[in-house]
Design a protein around this motif. Structure first.
Motif, PDB file in Angstrom:
ATOM      1  N   ALA A 195       9.414  -5.260   9.461  1.00 35.46           N
ATOM      2  CA  ALA A 195       7.951  -5.228   9.307  1.00 35.46           C
ATOM      3  C   ALA A 195       7.468  -4.001   8.532  1.00 35.46           C
ATOM      4  O   ALA A 195       6.689  -4.136   7.571  1.00 35.46           O
ATOM      5  N   PRO A 196       7.882  -2.767   8.900  1.00 32.84           N
ATOM      6  CA  PRO A 196       7.401  -1.624   8.107  1.00 32.84           C
ATOM      7  C   PRO A 196       7.904  -1.641   6.666  1.00 32.84           C
ATOM      8  O   PRO A 196       7.180  -1.237   5.743  1.00 32.84           O
ATOM      9  N   HIS A 197       9.125  -2.138   6.458  1.00 33.08           N
ATOM     10  CA  HIS A 197       9.667  -2.255   5.094  1.00 33.08           C
ATOM     11  C   HIS A 197       8.780  -3.171   4.251  1.00 33.08           C
ATOM     12  O   HIS A 197       8.344  -2.802   3.152  1.00 33.08           O
ATOM     13  N   VAL A 198       8.463  -4.355   4.773  1.00 34.26           N
ATOM     14  CA  VAL A 198       7.669  -5.329   4.015  1.00 34.26           C
ATOM     15  C   VAL A 198       6.215  -4.888   3.908  1.00 34.26           C
ATOM     16  O   VAL A 198       5.603  -4.925   2.826  1.00 34.26           O
ATOM     17  N   MET A 199       5.640  -4.432   5.013  1.00 28.99           N
ATOM     18  CA  MET A 199       4.215  -4.093   5.031  1.00 28.99           C
ATOM     19  C   MET A 199       3.917  -2.856   4.198  1.00 28.99           C
ATOM     20  O   MET A 199       2.903  -2.812   3.482  1.00 28.99           O
ATOM     21  N   LEU A 200       4.793  -1.850   4.238  1.00 29.37           N
ATOM     22  CA  LEU A 200       4.544  -0.653   3.428  1.00 29.37           C
ATOM     23  C   LEU A 200       4.755  -0.942   1.948  1.00 29.37           C
ATOM     24  O   LEU A 200       4.011  -0.417   1.100  1.00 29.37           O
ATOM     25  N   ALA A 201       5.751  -1.760   1.614  1.00 24.78           N
ATOM     26  CA  ALA A 201       5.934  -2.136   0.207  1.00 24.78           C
ATOM     27  C   ALA A 201       4.719  -2.897  -0.301  1.00 24.78           C
ATOM     28  O   ALA A 201       4.234  -2.655  -1.412  1.00 24.78           O
ATOM     29  N   THR A 202       4.191  -3.821   0.531  1.00 27.01           N
ATOM     30  CA  THR A 202       3.014  -4.598   0.136  1.00 27.01           C
ATOM     31  C   THR A 202       1.790  -3.711  -0.012  1.00 27.01           C
ATOM     32  O   THR A 202       1.035  -3.799  -0.994  1.00 27.01           O
ATOM     33  N   THR A 203       1.579  -2.812   0.966  1.00 25.02           N
ATOM     34  CA  THR A 203       0.407  -1.929   0.934  1.00 25.02           C
ATOM     35  C   THR A 203       0.481  -0.962  -0.248  1.00 25.02           C
ATOM     36  O   THR A 203      -0.517  -0.739  -0.944  1.00 25.02           O
ATOM     37  N   THR A 204       1.651  -0.393  -0.476  1.00 24.35           N
ATOM     38  CA  THR A 204       1.807   0.560  -1.577  1.00 24.35           C
ATOM     39  C   THR A 204       1.611  -0.131  -2.920  1.00 24.35           C
ATOM     40  O   THR A 204       0.918   0.381  -3.811  1.00 24.35           O
ATOM     41  N   ASN A 205       2.217  -1.305  -3.090  1.00 23.60           N
ATOM     42  CA  ASN A 205       2.035  -2.031  -4.346  1.00 23.60           C
ATOM     43  C   ASN A 205       0.588  -2.466  -4.530  1.00 23.60           C
ATOM     44  O   ASN A 205       0.098  -2.531  -5.662  1.00 23.60           O
ATOM     45  N   SER A 206      -0.099  -2.770  -3.442  1.00 29.09           N
ATOM     46  CA  SER A 206      -1.519  -3.100  -3.545  1.00 29.09           C
ATOM     47  C   SER A 206      -2.307  -1.898  -4.054  1.00 29.09           C
ATOM     48  O   SER A 206      -3.216  -2.040  -4.879  1.00 29.09           O
ATOM     49  N   ARG A 207      -1.949  -0.711  -3.568  1.00 28.68           N
ATOM     50  CA  ARG A 207      -2.619   0.517  -4.027  1.00 28.68           C
ATOM     51  C   ARG A 207      -2.348   0.777  -5.505  1.00 28.68           C
ATOM     52  O   ARG A 207      -3.240   1.167  -6.259  1.00 28.68           O
ATOM     53  N   LEU A 208      -1.106   0.545  -5.933  1.00 23.02           N
ATOM     54  CA  LEU A 208      -0.728   0.832  -7.308  1.00 23.02           C
ATOM     55  C   LEU A 208      -1.135  -0.271  -8.271  1.00 23.02           C
ATOM     56  O   LEU A 208      -1.593  -0.016  -9.376  1.00 23.02           O
ATOM     57  N   LEU A 211      12.214  -2.400  -6.353  1.00 21.29           N
ATOM     58  CA  LEU A 211      11.091  -1.671  -5.758  1.00 21.29           C
ATOM     59  C   LEU A 211      11.139  -0.199  -6.142  1.00 21.29           C
ATOM     60  O   LEU A 211      10.130   0.372  -6.603  1.00 21.29           O
ATOM     61  N   ILE A 212      12.300   0.437  -5.972  1.00 17.69           N
ATOM     62  CA  ILE A 212      12.422   1.871  -6.251  1.00 17.69           C
ATOM     63  C   ILE A 212      12.274   2.148  -7.745  1.00 17.69           C
ATOM     64  O   ILE A 212      11.572   3.087  -8.155  1.00 17.69           O
ATOM     65  N   LEU A 213      12.918   1.336  -8.574  1.00 19.64           N
ATOM     66  CA  LEU A 213      12.773   1.519 -10.025  1.00 19.64           C
ATOM     67  C   LEU A 213      11.324   1.336 -10.453  1.00 19.64           C
ATOM     68  O   LEU A 213      10.837   2.043 -11.342  1.00 19.64           O
ATOM     69  N   GLY A 214      10.629   0.389  -9.821  1.00 20.75           N
ATOM     70  CA  GLY A 214       9.221   0.179 -10.130  1.00 20.75           C
ATOM     71  C   GLY A 214       8.369   1.387  -9.769  1.00 20.75           C
ATOM     72  O   GLY A 214       7.445   1.760 -10.506  1.00 20.75           O
ATOM     73  N   PHE A 215       8.673   2.014  -8.626  1.00 28.28           N
ATOM     74  CA  PHE A 215       7.953   3.228  -8.244  1.00 28.28           C
ATOM     75  C   PHE A 215       8.171   4.332  -9.271  1.00 28.28           C
ATOM     76  O   PHE A 215       7.227   5.027  -9.673  1.00 28.28           O
ATOM     77  N   VAL A 216       9.420   4.511  -9.706  1.00 32.66           N
ATOM     78  CA  VAL A 216       9.718   5.549 -10.703  1.00 32.66           C
ATOM     79  C   VAL A 216       9.031   5.221 -12.027  1.00 32.66           C
ATOM     80  O   VAL A 216       8.429   6.092 -12.670  1.00 32.66           O
ATOM     81  N   GLN A 217       9.085   3.955 -12.420  1.00 32.43           N
ATOM     82  CA  GLN A 217       8.527   3.536 -13.715  1.00 32.43           C
ATOM     83  C   GLN A 217       7.022   3.778 -13.781  1.00 32.43           C
ATOM     84  O   GLN A 217       6.495   4.161 -14.827  1.00 32.43           O
TER      85      GLN A 217
END
Length: 703
Positions: A423-436, A103-109
């Motif tokens: 829940a916030p870990h999964v939901m924020l990762a899902t929401t952020t990846n949806s945005r990106l 997840l973190i490497l994907g954000f940086v990439q």
């Protein structure tokens, strides 16, 4: 600027550390989780990309807080130590750490996709360089290769400055004869050493162009390919590679078997639509083996295409980057090819990719290889680590069973507290990846893609790390047919095992809940997790239900201006196409034209640019439509068809615009629908198998 950046990081480090490590009660953790989720859902509505960076930061904080809590407060250690529980718990934590790193490497990439524009060429075409166009082939039928060759010959480039080479490792006479007929060079060698990489390296010794454009034999280039890519090479003499997307005009097994073609982004769209643009920001765009142009000087400097691994393309670009060469990515489809027809072929292709990336990770690990920049190390490492998802995915699909079936406490915490942190870990990762990733990968589809492949790539990646020389290059079959609907039980074995285990776990969990077992909150949490796993495993089963595909020529829905006439000496009528393939055309039937089945017809595609009529036979006509089968074509006719269907500069640009935007909840319901369908198909297959077995054994029993 560096000093200011360091000061900014230092000023944020203390409050972020406090937020990550602060111990909170269930009430305050729930309050914090709700606040984070609400904030993310507000940020996703803001269009400025800088708010997406804020979402990445918020998601990173939520995930880091969850992982810190897991490592410090939920491991089953203490006075009542249980080795089995600890073993299973560490397995889950290891899978979560892997997911966190990815997840973190994907954000940086993908922190800032470059969206590079094509660079202009010199006004004088005489200053344009010479290009060799390579089309490697081994065992593909000539019917697959012909359109690629004809499209390459029609590129908008001075005819004396490019040559087309068919690199035929099959050494076939029919290919030689075709090449002689159309005026391209047929290149062979005496052996097949190092497969595709060796084929290209052998051709490098026989040709002399300043640049090398490479197309897989089923990847048909548009006429603007060289004009769109070569400008970047001429503008910067240190650019060794310009890569364009791999676009597919036929559905892959997921799209075909689930009927999602051009409705949901396909599996590869995330890489070619977003990740490669992110790589380009870090000067780390990968060579993908096709639809790319390379500088001969750079290739010769590294000794040609890399031969030590089965993913020779990424390995080659890695080596060029270590020598200081740059790369570029033009995110505009400039070629289109055939996707794999069956799930088994798709799995075989992905196994090769996974094994090859693991080989590179072992042979030339980008984290320690000299000559790479920080961003390049991150991009290459994430690409290679991604293919190690087999074991983590299987752990996520089976972890709730440890509690439901074995009673193991792999997360030593109250169920509601687990939910408040997770829940916030999964939901924020899902929401952020949806945005990106929304335009290129819909939410929750990654789980299905990974589940389909997890068990198959697990062993090859492990063996590649242990011994990189194990395994061999396999060619992905293209251009075949699927002559009937069938359930691929061989491929599906891991899926129905996972589905069955989770179904058993769900049943046991419901029984335990109904009889009033202890820790109802933990029980409900694991039951909910199992329901999700059933949906994902069911989706994998749905993909394994192969759908019939009997057309060897793929029909492409496209509107082209056309003219039709019933005889060469009759008047022509303007119309437009509905779909076109290599064997037939469907058009709107002008009111003034009376046609019936069996009539002869002539069709002119794109009359404003073409004067070659195609001969056809009417298969059906009426209700304003006519479907015609094309007769055997001459080379000029075939070339005209290729240019109209595949060679237009704008042929594939509009395809992404037809897809719906990602909505996580809608995507979850959609994935759930396929999961239910897969479960239903599985039960139907089981009942049918039992019935057939009973039918076969009945006469024996009667006797």
């Amino acid at each position: 600027m560096r000093l200011l950046s360091l000061l900014l990081i230092a000023s944020l480090a203390i409050p972020v550390y406090a937020l990550v490590t602060a111990p909170l009660s269930l009430f305050w953790q729930t309050f914090t989780a709700i606040g984070m989720v609400i904030t993310a859902n507000l940020l996703i509505r803001l269009k400025d990309y800088r708010w997406a960076l804020a979402m990445m930061g918020l998601s990173t904080i939520a995930s880091t807080r969850y992982l810190y809590w897991r490592l410090t407060q939920t491991l089953p250690i203490g006075p009542e130590f249980n080795a089995w529980d600890l073993f299973l718990s560490l397995g889950l934590v290891g899978a979560e750490i892997y997911a966190y790193v990815i997840l973190i490497l994907g954000f940086v990439q993908t922190i800032w996709p470059l969206h590079r524009k094509p660079a202009p060429l010199p006004d004088d075409p005489s200053q344009w360089p010479t290009v060799d166009i390579y089309i490697p082939t081994y065992n593909e039928p000539l019917a697959v290769v012909r359109p690629t060759v004809l499209a390459a010959l029609a590129m908008d480039w001075p005819r004396d400055k490019f040559r087309v080479y068919v690199l035929d490792d099959g050494r076939r006479d029919e290919f030689r004869q075709f090449c002689e007929t159309v005026g391209v060079t047929h290149v062979t060698r005496t052996d097949n050493k190092h497969a595709k990489a060796g084929n290209i390296n052998a051709a490098l010794k026989k040709t002399g162009g300043e640049y090398i454009a490479i197309f897989d034999c089923d990847h048909i280039p548009v006429r603007s390919f060289l004009q769109m890519t070569m400008g970047s090479m001429l503008q910067d003499k240190t650019v060794s590679l310009v890569q364009t997307p791999h676009h597919f005009f036929s559905p892959d097994p997921f799209e075909k078997n689930l009927a999602t073609f051009r409705k949901v982004p396909n599996e590869g769209e995330l890489f070619y639509g977003l990740i490669q643009d992110g790589n380009d920001f870090w000067d780390a765009s990968f060579f993908c083996g096709s639809c790319a142009v390379l500088r001969r000087e750079a290739l010769e400097q590294i000794g040609g295409i890399a031969t030590e691994t089965v993913t020779e393309d990424a390995h080659t670009s890695l080596r060029m980057h270590t020598r200081g060469w740059k790369s570029a990515y033009i995110n505009i489809p400039q070629a289109a090819g055939l996707a794999t027809e069956s799930l088994s072929a798709h799995v075989g292709q992905r196994i090769r990719w996974a094994r090859g990336m693991a080989q590179i990770f072992r042979v030339n690990n980008p984290m320690v290889m000299p000559g790479l920049k920080f961003g390049q190390r991150i991009c290459y490492s994430n690409a290679m680590l991604h293919f190690f998802y087999g074991l983590p995915r299987l752990i996520f699909l089976t972890s709730p069973l440890a509690y439901l079936l074995l009673g193991a406490e792999i997360i030593k915490a109250q169920g509601w507290m687990v939910l408040a942190y997770a829940a916030p870990h999964v939901m924020l990762a899902t929401t952020t990846n949806s945005r990106l990733q929304g335009p290129f990968r819909h939410s929750f589809w990654a789980e299905i893609y990974e589940t389909v492949l997890a068990t198959f790539i697990l062993v090859p990646t492990l063996l590649a790390v242990i011994n990189p020389k194990l395994g061999k290059f396999n060619v992905t079959a293209k251009g075949g047919i699927v002559d009937r609907d069938y359930f691929d039980k061989d491929i599906a074995r891991p899926y129905y095992l996972l589905f069955s285990l989770n179904l058993i776990g769900f049943t046991v969990g419901i029984i335990r809940l109904l009889i009033g077992g202890p820790h109802a909150d933990t029980l409900m949490l694991n039951i909910g997790w199992t329901v999700y796993n059933l949906i994902i495993a069911g989706g994998a089963l749905a993909v394994a239900n192969e759908k019939r595909q009997v057309r060897s020529a793929v029909r492409v829905r496209t509107k082209l201006q056309a003219a039709i006439r019933s005889h060469a000496d009759s008047g022509a009528y303007m119309t437009e196409t509905l779909d076109v393939s290599y064997s037939g055309v469907a058009l709107r039937l002008p009111e003034a034209v009376d046609l019936k089945q069996g009539d002869s017809l002539q069709i002119l595609l794109m009359p404003e640019r073409n004067d070659v009529w195609l001969d056809a036979k009417v298969m059906r006509a009426g209700r304003g439509l006519v479907a015609a089968k094309l007769n055997e074509m001459s080379i000029p006719q075939e070339s005209a068809l290729v240019q109209a269907l595949f060679g237009r500069a704008d042929a594939w640009i509009q395809w992404r615009e037809h897809q719906k935007p990602d909505r996580p909840l809608r995507a979850l319901f959609e994935v759930g629908r396929y999961g239910i369908r897969g479960g239903r198909d599985f039960f139907a297959w089981v009942v049918k198998a039992i019935w057939q077995r009973g039918t076969r054994t009945a006469p024996t029993k009667a006797a």
